[in-house]
Design an enzyme around this catalytic site. Structure first.
Site, PDB file in Angstrom:
ATOM      1  N   GLU A 103      -1.708 -10.411  12.520  1.00 24.69           N
ATOM      2  CA  GLU A 103      -2.799 -11.290  12.101  1.00 24.69           C
ATOM      3  C   GLU A 103      -2.895 -12.452  13.084  1.00 24.69           C
ATOM      4  OE1 GLU A 103      -5.621 -13.449  10.576  1.00 24.69           O
ATOM      5  OE2 GLU A 103      -5.187 -11.519   9.620  1.00 24.69           O
TER       6      GLU A 103
ATOM      7  N   ASN B 129      -3.714 -12.474  18.709  1.00 23.79           N
ATOM      8  CA  ASN B 129      -5.177 -12.475  18.742  1.00 23.79           C
ATOM      9  C   ASN B 129      -5.641 -11.048  19.020  1.00 23.79           C
ATOM     10  OD1 ASN B 129      -7.895 -12.733  19.171  1.00 23.79           O
ATOM     11  ND2 ASN B 129      -7.735 -14.454  20.602  1.00 23.79           N
TER      12      ASN B 129
ATOM     13  N   CYS C  33     -16.449  -4.966   6.805  1.00 24.61           N
ATOM     14  CA  CYS C  33     -17.430  -5.775   6.084  1.00 24.61           C
ATOM     15  C   CYS C  33     -18.739  -5.864   6.858  1.00 24.61           C
ATOM     16  CB  CYS C  33     -16.877  -7.161   5.776  1.00 24.61           C
ATOM     17  SG  CYS C  33     -16.318  -8.085   7.214  1.00 24.61           S
TER      18      CYS C  33
ATOM     19  N   GLN D 219     -10.211 -11.556  -1.025  1.00 24.16           N
ATOM     20  CA  GLN D 219     -11.457 -10.914  -1.430  1.00 24.16           C
ATOM     21  C   GLN D 219     -12.038 -11.638  -2.639  1.00 24.16           C
ATOM     22  OE1 GLN D 219     -13.010  -8.887   0.280  1.00 24.16           O
ATOM     23  NE2 GLN D 219     -11.672  -7.461   1.348  1.00 24.16           N
TER      24      GLN D 219
END
Length: 432
Positions: free
Chosen positions: A313, A341, A388, A263
């Protein structure tokens, strides 16, 4: 010259008004203002315009702090007072949830926000030699352009990084590869600042000397990137400092490389993690999954609570870094990482992971549509979703609420990027 009242802001922080039944997006307009404008792009259902004159200014209009505002594409909201920026982003989140997901959150969380300046600990700057503009330019792109803005300062960057912009112009201009070094990536950690130079040609001995001298004078560390992200290596100085950020509430230090995702706003990230842990409420003995776990930003605080955590991840490099961070923080026995994935999640692949008591999802802008579609009837009763993109959050929230039996218990904004139109948010979904 048409005039109108600005009703609200869109996802690019443009003012919205109406003209003869068409929506007009007015760049620089603020809610409540009466403005005169000129349209420069006309489509059948909308137009895009720029302001000619603010007839009645908003009480929240302020003088932009940066002299490059309006030319540089890094910001779009500096003309709006900081607390009003947060309120506008909250309204945008609620509008997306309703218009795209037909949802109203049971609770609107207090927004997470902090210092509006000096927060940007990560940045990707372009470098380009432009003789007709005075030589070497280093900065963000101009608004809606591939040209590099003629930047000499940036108040969003930490002051010590902003102060490097002019010296960097002089340095890069003097290098033998000044026309073959298109990008500088900035990464600021707790004890060091790294600059990654993207080099398309090898540097010579004179270049090496100039880089070492610059690093010593300004207290930074240079990395070189001759090819893709995996080719990055530390050039100088080769001391013991490393990039890391802290989560003091949980006694955690996350190490990272300068090209790995973290971040940009470390102070806001600490509050975001605290909010996520409060909503998730991990307990000893629970089995919790962190989807899109990255290098463990949320995984390790969950593990610190005593729960067992599975982190998933898509990037093998980030999974390796996450495992290293778990070990370095004494949490390897509570965390299990794997590579998958998640954009191709199926009910079968999700079921194969076993049952979870809770789930935390932290996807990129594309969201997590296939993942939430794959959740079965025995899905975790509590899901915390860090987003986001309000649009993809609303889309995925609609799937969870209208197809999977969850209710949207709460949602709120996280002002990770002050002075920009970027909207980060966090939401809680519960069953029962």
């Amino acid at each position: 010259m048409p005039a109108g009242i600005i009703e609200s802001l869109d996802h690019e922080a443009r003012g919205i008004t109406r003209l003869e039944g068409k929506t007009v997006f007015v760049e620089g307009g603020l809610p409540g203002e009466r403005v005169e404008y000129s349209c420069y792009r006309k489509k059948p259902t909308y137009e895009i315009a720029r302001i000619d004159r603010v007839v009645t200014p908003s009480a929240s209009r302020v003088e932009p702090k940066c002299p490059h505002f309006g030319v540089c594409g890094g910001c779009s909201m500096q003309h709006l007072e900081a607390s009003a920026q947060v309120a506008a982003k909250q309204r945008l989140l609620e509008a997306n949830l309703w218009h795209l997901g037909r949802l109203v959150a049971g609770q609107i969380y207090a927004p997470i926000h902090g210092a509006p300046w000096g927060y940007r600990f990560r940045a990707r700057l372009s470098a380009r030699l432009v003789p007709k503009k005075g030589g070497m330019l280093i900065g963000f792109h101009e608004r809606k352009s591939s040209y590099v803005a003629d930047m000499r300062q940036c108040p969003n960057l930490p002051p010590h990084v902003s102060d490097l912009l002019v010296p960097l112009r002089e340095l890069v201009a003097a290098l033998s590869i000044s026309t073959a070094m298109p990008q500088i990536e900035v990464a600021v950690g707790e004890t060091m600042t790294a600059l990654v130079l993207r080099i398309l040609e090898p540097i010579n001995a004179a270049d090496e000397g100039m880089l070492r001298d610059f690093a010593d004078r300004h207290g930074i560390v240079f990395y070189l990137q001759p090819k893709g992200p995996a080719s990055v290596y530390r050039f100088y100085p080769l001391d013991e400092r490393r990039l890391s950020y802290l989560l003091p509430d949980y006694g955690i230090e996350h190490a990272f490389s300068p090209t790995e995702f973290t971040q940009v706003n470390h102070a806001i990230n600490r509050v975001l993690v605290r909010r996520a842990m409060t909503l998730l409420d991990p307990q000893p003995g629970e089995r919790i999954v962190n989807m899109f776990c990255g290098l463990g930003n949320f995984t390790l605080p969950i593990a610190r609570s005593g729960a067992r955590v599975v982190g998933i991840e898509g990037s093998p490099e980030l999974v390796r870094r996450a495992a290293e961070n778990a070990a370095a923080n004494g949490l390897a026995d509570r965390v299990e990482y794997s590579v998958a994935n998640l954009f191709e999640t199926t009910p079968e692949s999700l079921a194969a992971l076993g049952r979870f008591d809770k789930m935390l999802i932290d996807p990129p802008r594309e969201g997590a549509a296939e993942l939430v579609k794959a959740i079965g009837e025995d899905g975790p009763p509590r899901i915390v979703y860090v987003s986001c993109s309000p649009a993809t959050l609303a889309r995925d929230a609609a799937i969870l609420a209208h197809q999977k039996g969850y209710r949207l218990s709460g949602a709120g904004v996280v002002n990770m990027f002050p002075n920009t139109s970027h909207v980060e948010s966090i939401a809680l979904f519960e069953k029962g």
